[in-house]
Design a protein around this motif. Structure first.
Motif, short mmCIF file in Angstrom:
data_model
loop_
_atom_site.label_atom_id
_atom_site.label_comp_id
_atom_site.label_asym_id
_atom_site.label_seq_id
_atom_site.Cartn_x
_atom_site.Cartn_y
_atom_site.Cartn_z
N HIS A 162 0.83 -1.21 0.00
CA HIS A 162 0.00 0.00 0.00
C HIS A 162 0.87 1.26 0.00
O HIS A 162 0.71 2.15 0.84
CB HIS A 162 -0.95 0.00 1.20
CG HIS A 162 -2.17 0.87 0.97
ND1 HIS A 162 -3.37 0.62 1.57
CD2 HIS A 162 -2.35 1.97 0.20
CE1 HIS A 162 -4.26 1.53 1.19
NE2 HIS A 162 -3.66 2.36 0.36
N VAL A 163 1.74 1.35 -0.99
CA VAL A 163 2.67 2.47 -1.07
C VAL A 163 2.53 3.27 -2.36
O VAL A 163 3.32 4.18 -2.61
CB VAL A 163 4.14 1.98 -0.96
CG1 VAL A 163 4.41 1.40 0.41
CG2 VAL A 163 4.46 0.95 -2.06
N ALA A 164 1.52 2.96 -3.18
CA ALA A 164 1.42 3.61 -4.48
C ALA A 164 1.40 5.13 -4.37
O ALA A 164 1.95 5.84 -5.22
CB ALA A 164 0.18 3.12 -5.23
N TRP A 165 0.78 5.65 -3.33
CA TRP A 165 0.62 7.10 -3.18
C TRP A 165 1.84 7.80 -2.64
O TRP A 165 1.92 9.03 -2.64
CB TRP A 165 -0.56 7.38 -2.24
CG TRP A 165 -0.32 6.83 -0.85
CD1 TRP A 165 -0.54 5.55 -0.43
CD2 TRP A 165 0.19 7.54 0.28
NE1 TRP A 165 -0.20 5.41 0.89
CE2 TRP A 165 0.25 6.62 1.36
CE3 TRP A 165 0.60 8.86 0.49
CZ2 TRP A 165 0.70 6.97 2.62
CZ3 TRP A 165 1.05 9.22 1.76
CH2 TRP A 165 1.10 8.28 2.81
N ARG A 166 2.83 7.06 -2.17
CA ARG A 166 3.90 7.64 -1.37
C ARG A 166 5.06 8.15 -2.21
O ARG A 166 5.86 7.37 -2.73
CB ARG A 166 4.40 6.62 -0.34
CG ARG A 166 3.42 6.40 0.78
CD ARG A 166 3.78 5.22 1.66
NE ARG A 166 5.12 5.31 2.25
CZ ARG A 166 5.60 4.40 3.09
NH1 ARG A 166 4.86 3.36 3.44
NH2 ARG A 166 6.81 4.54 3.59
N ASN A 167 5.15 9.47 -2.36
CA ASN A 167 6.38 10.11 -2.86
C ASN A 167 6.41 11.53 -2.32
O ASN A 167 5.45 12.00 -1.69
CB ASN A 167 6.48 10.04 -4.40
CG ASN A 167 5.46 10.88 -5.12
OD1 ASN A 167 4.80 11.75 -4.54
ND2 ASN A 167 5.31 10.66 -6.41
N ASP A 168 7.50 12.23 -2.53
CA ASP A 168 7.68 13.55 -1.93
C ASP A 168 6.60 14.53 -2.36
O ASP A 168 6.09 15.32 -1.55
CB ASP A 168 9.06 14.11 -2.28
CG ASP A 168 10.19 13.35 -1.60
OD1 ASP A 168 9.91 12.62 -0.64
OD2 ASP A 168 11.35 13.49 -2.05
N GLU A 169 6.25 14.50 -3.64
CA GLU A 169 5.24 15.42 -4.16
C GLU A 169 3.89 15.18 -3.49
O GLU A 169 3.18 16.12 -3.11
CB GLU A 169 5.11 15.23 -5.68
CG GLU A 169 4.08 16.12 -6.34
CD GLU A 169 3.93 15.81 -7.83
OE1 GLU A 169 3.40 14.73 -8.16
OE2 GLU A 169 4.35 16.65 -8.64
N ALA A 170 3.52 13.91 -3.31
CA ALA A 170 2.25 13.57 -2.68
C ALA A 170 2.22 13.99 -1.22
O ALA A 170 1.20 14.45 -0.71
CB ALA A 170 1.97 12.08 -2.81
N TYR A 171 3.34 13.82 -0.51
CA TYR A 171 3.39 14.22 0.90
C TYR A 171 3.09 15.72 1.06
O TYR A 171 2.38 16.12 1.98
CB TYR A 171 4.78 13.94 1.48
CG TYR A 171 5.07 12.48 1.75
CD1 TYR A 171 4.05 11.58 2.06
CD2 TYR A 171 6.37 12.01 1.70
CE1 TYR A 171 4.33 10.25 2.30
CE2 TYR A 171 6.67 10.67 1.95
CZ TYR A 171 5.65 9.80 2.25
OH TYR A 171 5.92 8.49 2.50
N VAL A 172 3.64 16.52 0.17
CA VAL A 172 3.41 17.97 0.25
C VAL A 172 1.94 18.30 0.03
O VAL A 172 1.33 19.05 0.80
CB VAL A 172 4.30 18.71 -0.78
CG1 VAL A 172 3.91 20.18 -0.85
CG2 VAL A 172 5.77 18.57 -0.41
N GLY A 173 1.34 17.71 -1.02
CA GLY A 173 -0.06 17.98 -1.31
C GLY A 173 -0.98 17.46 -0.23
O GLY A 173 -1.97 18.11 0.15
N LEU A 174 -0.68 16.27 0.29
CA LEU A 174 -1.51 15.65 1.33
C LEU A 174 -1.53 16.51 2.60
O LEU A 174 -2.60 16.84 3.12
CB LEU A 174 -0.97 14.26 1.63
CG LEU A 174 -1.66 13.39 2.69
CD1 LEU A 174 -1.37 11.92 2.41
CD2 LEU A 174 -1.19 13.71 4.10
N THR A 175 -0.35 16.85 3.09
CA THR A 175 -0.30 17.59 4.35
C THR A 175 -0.95 18.96 4.23
O THR A 175 -1.62 19.41 5.15
CB THR A 175 1.15 17.73 4.84
OG1 THR A 175 1.96 18.30 3.79
CG2 THR A 175 1.73 16.37 5.22
N ARG A 176 -0.77 19.59 3.11
CA ARG A 176 -1.38 20.92 2.94
C ARG A 176 -2.90 20.82 2.98
O ARG A 176 -3.57 21.61 3.64
CB ARG A 176 -0.92 21.57 1.64
CG ARG A 176 -1.46 23.01 1.49
CD ARG A 176 -0.82 23.74 0.32
NE ARG A 176 -1.28 25.12 0.25
CZ ARG A 176 -0.76 26.12 0.98
NH1 ARG A 176 0.25 25.87 1.80
NH2 ARG A 176 -1.23 27.34 0.87
#
Length: 312
Positions: free
Chosen positions: A279-293
């Motif tokens: 369950h790691v498909a979503w995990r990259n640096d770009e996604a982390y930034v968008g998710l947390t914001r």
């Protein structure tokens, strides 16, 4: 996600006091204790079962305090009972389009592993085996997409680059998006699976999509079909995919499961040639930034009386 969260926390200045812990725990009692008196809780990486929800919100008659859950993902229905929170006036927010490209890229990473078996060949060469293996051509093949939101459309664009044909199950599909990507719309999901060389699931988990892919549709996949799921396991009828794959004529790559982490005795592990990722498909640096914001924006909106990303 600690640093991306810290970057976005100024959005809550003069709006809310923030209590943030930087270690990782899945222990329910610890989470409840750390969330004491909080009006809003960010939910990332842990489930909120009904008993925990009762204590958070006072549904059991206790001194509940949480009035908003900001979930860091899109499949919130599998983490929190949306109907129950809606009944009691507790807001639940999720996020949208934060990992479209990340999930689409992982989908193709899984597909390429099925097609070219790079991982296995790498291990064999390192062990001194130069036998190799024949590849499976993607150019000219038809990929059938069940779901055509942001992720499905990103997958279609990548598939176009590989020279593949793209078919889409025609349910609530934006006709302009479909026309722009040159996809073939198919009204019946089973018909889509029968026509496709590769089937890839990209539906969100909602009340109306839970179990929407049944054994009837899966039975229509032809022998030799490649099957991918980077969406949610719960959109497939419980047990149906395992039963179909154990017949041994369809190869699959999965990133999501009915039970996570995947138990060591799960029958999926016995499927020949299956590719499994955690369950790691979503995990990259770009996604982390968008998710947390978006999570922080959801909290800010709640306290300001807005309705940003309300899921229930």
């Amino acid at each position: 996600m600690i640093e991306p969260f810290r970057t976005n926390l100024p959005l809550l200045r003069d709006v809310a006091r923030v209590r943030m812990y930087t270690d990782c725990t899945m222990d329910e009692e610890t989470i409840l204790t750390r969330s004491a008196d909080a009006d809003a809780v960010m939910v990332i990486g842990f489930h909120v079962p009904d008993a925990m929800l009762d204590r958070f919100c006072g549904f059991d008659g206790g001194p509940g305090h949480v009035r908003c859950f900001a979930f860091g993902g899109t499949g919130v229905a599998s983490y929190i009972d949306l109907a129950r929170t809606r009944e009691h006036g507790v807001r639940v927010c999720n996020i949208v389009h934060y990992g479209d490209h990340a999930v689409a890229e992982h989908t193709f990473a899984l597909l390429l592993e099925l097609a070219r078996e790079v991982g296995r060949l790498n291990a064999e060469v390192r062990a001194g085996d130069w036998t190799g293996a024949d590849g499976y051509a993607l150019h000219g093949k038809t990929i059938g997409l069940v779901g055509f939101g942001g992720i499905g459309q990103a997958v279609a664009r990548i598939a176009n680059g590989f020279g593949m044909k793209v078919a889409v199950w025609n349910s609530h599909v934006d006709p302009m998006a479909a026309a722009g990507l040159g996809v073939d719309l198919i009204d019946d999901m089973g018909d889509l699976m029968e026509r496709s060389d590769i089937v890839s699931l990209h539906l969100p988990l909602l009340a109306e999509t839970a179990g929407i892919v049944t054994i009837r549709e899966l039975d229509q996949m032809r022998p030799g079909t490649l099957f991918l799921n980077t969406a949610r396991a719960e959109i497939v009828e419980p047990g149906a995919l395992t039963a179909r794959l154990l017949r041994g004529d369809v190869r699959a790559a999965l990133d999501v499961y009915e039970r996570e982490p995947l138990p060591l005795d799960d029958p999926l592990r016995r499927v020949p040639g299956i590719v499994l990722t955690p369950h790691v498909a979503w995990r990259n640096d770009e996604a982390y930034v968008g998710l947390t914001r978006q999570v922080v924006q959801s909290i800010r909106s709640f306290f300001a009386g807005g309705d940003f990303n309300v899921a229930n």
